[in-house]
Design a protein around this motif. Structure first.
Motif, PDB file in Angstrom:
ATOM      1  N   MET A   1     -30.856  16.356  15.854  1.00 11.88           N
ATOM      2  CA  MET A   1     -30.924  17.383  14.925  1.00 11.88           C
ATOM      3  C   MET A   1     -32.348  17.664  14.482  1.00 11.88           C
ATOM      4  SD  MET A   1     -29.284  18.514  11.219  1.00 11.88           S
ATOM      5  CE  MET A   1     -29.714  16.804  10.413  1.00 11.88           C
ATOM      6  N   GLU A   2     -33.252  16.641  14.608  1.00 10.52           N
ATOM      7  CA  GLU A   2     -34.574  16.770  14.094  1.00 10.52           C
ATOM      8  C   GLU A   2     -35.265  17.454  15.341  1.00 10.52           C
ATOM      9  OE1 GLU A   2     -33.094  13.543  12.000  1.00 10.52           O
ATOM     10  OE2 GLU A   2     -33.027  14.066  13.947  1.00 10.52           O
ATOM     11  N   GLN A   3     -34.883  17.562  16.543  1.00  9.42           N
ATOM     12  CA  GLN A   3     -35.492  18.202  17.675  1.00  9.42           C
ATOM     13  C   GLN A   3     -35.316  19.577  17.555  1.00  9.42           C
ATOM     14  OE1 GLN A   3     -34.255  16.957  21.664  1.00  9.42           O
ATOM     15  NE2 GLN A   3     -35.769  18.564  22.651  1.00  9.42           N
ATOM     16  N   SER A   4     -33.831  20.034  17.163  1.00  6.52           N
ATOM     17  CA  SER A   4     -33.713  21.566  16.922  1.00  6.52           C
ATOM     18  C   SER A   4     -34.257  22.121  15.829  1.00  6.52           C
ATOM     19  CB  SER A   4     -31.954  21.608  16.879  1.00  6.52           C
ATOM     20  OG  SER A   4     -31.730  21.152  15.648  1.00  6.52           O
ATOM     21  N   ARG A   5     -34.353  21.231  14.675  1.00  3.25           N
ATOM     22  CA  ARG A   5     -35.130  21.696  13.669  1.00  3.25           C
ATOM     23  C   ARG A   5     -36.784  22.281  13.796  1.00  3.25           C
ATOM     24  NH1 ARG A   5     -33.556  17.847   8.391  1.00  3.25           N
ATOM     25  NH2 ARG A   5     -31.251  18.412   8.411  1.00  3.25           N
ATOM     26  N   SER A   6     -37.221  21.541  14.507  1.00  2.00           N
ATOM     27  CA  SER A   6     -38.720  21.600  14.737  1.00  2.00           C
ATOM     28  C   SER A   6     -39.071  23.012  15.521  1.00  2.00           C
ATOM     29  CB  SER A   6     -39.445  20.500  15.757  1.00  2.00           C
ATOM     30  OG  SER A   6     -38.599  20.548  17.229  1.00  2.00           O
ATOM     31  N   LEU A  62     -27.616  20.461  14.678  1.00  2.00           N
ATOM     32  CA  LEU A  62     -27.738  21.995  14.941  1.00  2.00           C
ATOM     33  C   LEU A  62     -28.132  22.279  16.472  1.00  2.00           C
ATOM     34  CD1 LEU A  62     -29.204  23.149  11.535  1.00  2.00           C
ATOM     35  CD2 LEU A  62     -26.940  23.207  12.238  1.00  2.00           C
ATOM     36  N   PRO A  63     -27.141  22.427  17.298  1.00  2.00           N
ATOM     37  CA  PRO A  63     -27.598  22.852  18.433  1.00  2.00           C
ATOM     38  C   PRO A  63     -28.161  24.073  18.664  1.00  2.00           C
ATOM     39  CG  PRO A  63     -25.241  21.886  18.410  1.00  2.00           C
ATOM     40  CD  PRO A  63     -25.732  22.293  17.061  1.00  2.00           C
ATOM     41  N   ASP A  68     -19.923  27.854  23.167  1.00  2.00           N
ATOM     42  CA  ASP A  68     -20.262  27.819  24.613  1.00  2.00           C
ATOM     43  C   ASP A  68     -21.251  28.878  24.971  1.00  2.00           C
ATOM     44  OD1 ASP A  68     -18.436  25.919  25.305  1.00  2.00           O
ATOM     45  OD2 ASP A  68     -16.661  27.353  25.789  1.00  2.00           O
ATOM     46  N   GLY A  69     -22.324  28.772  24.135  1.00  2.00           N
ATOM     47  CA  GLY A  69     -23.384  29.722  24.316  1.00  2.00           C
ATOM     48  C   GLY A  69     -23.210  31.066  23.739  1.00  2.00           C
ATOM     49  N   THR A  70     -22.378  31.577  23.093  1.00  2.00           N
ATOM     50  CA  THR A  70     -21.966  32.896  22.545  1.00  2.00           C
ATOM     51  C   THR A  70     -22.947  33.001  21.423  1.00  2.00           C
ATOM     52  OG1 THR A  70     -20.118  32.080  21.434  1.00  2.00           O
ATOM     53  CG2 THR A  70     -19.929  32.985  23.614  1.00  2.00           C
ATOM     54  N   TYR A  71     -23.163  31.943  20.561  1.00  2.00           N
ATOM     55  CA  TYR A  71     -24.176  32.127  19.447  1.00  2.00           C
ATOM     56  C   TYR A  71     -25.544  31.325  19.550  1.00  2.00           C
ATOM     57  CZ  TYR A  71     -20.198  34.393  17.026  1.00  2.00           C
ATOM     58  OH  TYR A  71     -19.264  35.282  16.725  1.00  2.00           O
ATOM     59  N   GLU A  72     -26.573  31.861  19.095  1.00  2.00           N
ATOM     60  CA  GLU A  72     -27.671  31.004  19.219  1.00  2.00           C
ATOM     61  C   GLU A  72     -28.206  30.980  17.791  1.00  2.00           C
ATOM     62  OE1 GLU A  72     -30.394  33.237  21.665  1.00  2.00           O
ATOM     63  OE2 GLU A  72     -30.615  34.869  20.099  1.00  2.00           O
ATOM     64  N   THR A 223     -17.196  20.111  18.240  1.00  2.00           N
ATOM     65  CA  THR A 223     -17.528  19.325  19.363  1.00  2.00           C
ATOM     66  C   THR A 223     -18.618  19.356  19.739  1.00  2.00           C
ATOM     67  OG1 THR A 223     -15.048  19.807  20.181  1.00  2.00           O
ATOM     68  CG2 THR A 223     -16.838  18.975  21.845  1.00  2.00           C
ATOM     69  N   GLU A 224     -19.585  20.617  19.493  1.00  2.00           N
ATOM     70  CA  GLU A 224     -20.905  20.562  19.917  1.00  2.00           C
ATOM     71  C   GLU A 224     -21.950  20.015  18.805  1.00  2.00           C
ATOM     72  OE1 GLU A 224     -20.411  24.869  22.369  1.00  2.00           O
ATOM     73  OE2 GLU A 224     -20.644  24.886  20.171  1.00  2.00           O
ATOM     74  N   ALA A 225     -21.341  20.132  17.745  1.00  2.00           N
ATOM     75  CA  ALA A 225     -22.233  19.819  16.514  1.00  2.00           C
ATOM     76  C   ALA A 225     -22.302  18.305  16.002  1.00  2.00           C
ATOM     77  CB  ALA A 225     -22.058  20.776  15.338  1.00  2.00           C
ATOM     78  N   ARG A 226     -20.978  17.676  16.300  1.00  2.00           N
ATOM     79  CA  ARG A 226     -20.649  16.233  15.989  1.00  2.00           C
ATOM     80  C   ARG A 226     -21.160  15.498  17.013  1.00  2.00           C
ATOM     81  NH1 ARG A 226     -16.127  12.979  16.448  1.00  2.00           N
ATOM     82  NH2 ARG A 226     -15.923  11.593  14.484  1.00  2.00           N
TER      83      ARG A 226
END
Length: 230
Positions: A1-6, A62-63, A68-72, A223-226
């Motif tokens: 999660m730290e990587q996505s936050r940055s 937080l990916p 499946d890529g429909t939301y960023e 599945t994607e966030a956990r």
């Protein structure tokens, strides 16, 4: 999660050009105000027992994309006062809760929508009661006036995860009545509430709410966030 936050903490909400983009911006505003409040109200409903807590094996991340890529990822609110308040609300029935709040914008310009994820990770007792508490909170939020679709447990086809879903009628920040569907999952390590609002909000009737679809999306987001710790 730290990587996505940055990469995303300072990101602005995703908007589309033209009239639809302005509407999408208003939808994002609705989500920002209402969703975290719903979750906080939910966790304030009950004081959950903290005995018999499970081992800490997973965390909530937080990916960059979900569904499946429909939301960023458009906005990470995990370092805000709202997230701190959520962590404190959870502390009565858990150990070391870490709040995670974010907004995701659809990548499609043809069907703009916003997905909001509000939750936490730690060690939680009584997951089923936590799911019910989140639904109770959604019905009691300050801008919610009625439960359009009563809470129901849904286990999507092909999944072994049960989520609890409902829809409430709310008055948005732009003084427009709308329906807010929501689904919640809870397990021993992660809990979260997922809502999706579209630019073209339907009339607030039960016939226009597809909780089964949102439940399937919620399980996919889980599945994607956990993710495993370590």
């Amino acid at each position: 999660m730290e990587q996505s936050r940055s990469n995303s903490t300072q990101a602005e909400p995703h908007t589309q050009s033209g009239p639809g983009g302005r509407r999408t911006g208003r939808v994002i505003g609705i989500v920002a105000v209402s969703v975290a409040g719903l979750l906080l109200a939910g966790f304030g409903v009950r004081q959950l027992a903290s005995s018999g807590l499970p081992d800490a094996t997973h965390r909530l991340t937080l990916p960059e994309t979900v569904g499946d890529g429909t939301y960023e990822l458009s906005k990470d609110l995990s370092q805000t006062e709202r997230a701190d308040a959520l962590g404190r609300a959870l502390s009565a029935g858990s150990r070391t809760p870490q709040a995670v709040i974010a907004q995701y914008a659809s990548v499609s310009s043809e069907a703009p929508s916003v997905l909001a994820l509000s939750g936490a990770y730690g060690q939680f007792a009584n997951p089923a009661k936590i799911r019910q508490s989140m639904m109770d909170g959604g019905a009691r939020a300050a801008n919610a006036t009625a439960t359009v679709v009563q809470p129901e447990d849904i286990t999507p086809t092909g999944s072994d995860t049960t989520v609890t879903c409902q829809a409430v009628k709310i008055l948005s920040t732009t003084a427009v009545w709308t329906v807010q569907p929501m689904c919640a999952w809870a397990d021993g390590n992660t809990v979260a509430l997922v809502t999706v609002l579209t630019a073209e909000t339907p009339e607030p009737t039960p016939e226009n709410v597809d909780l089964g679809r949102l439940a399937a999306l919620t399980v996919k987001v889980r599945t994607e966030a956990r993710q495993p710790i370590g």
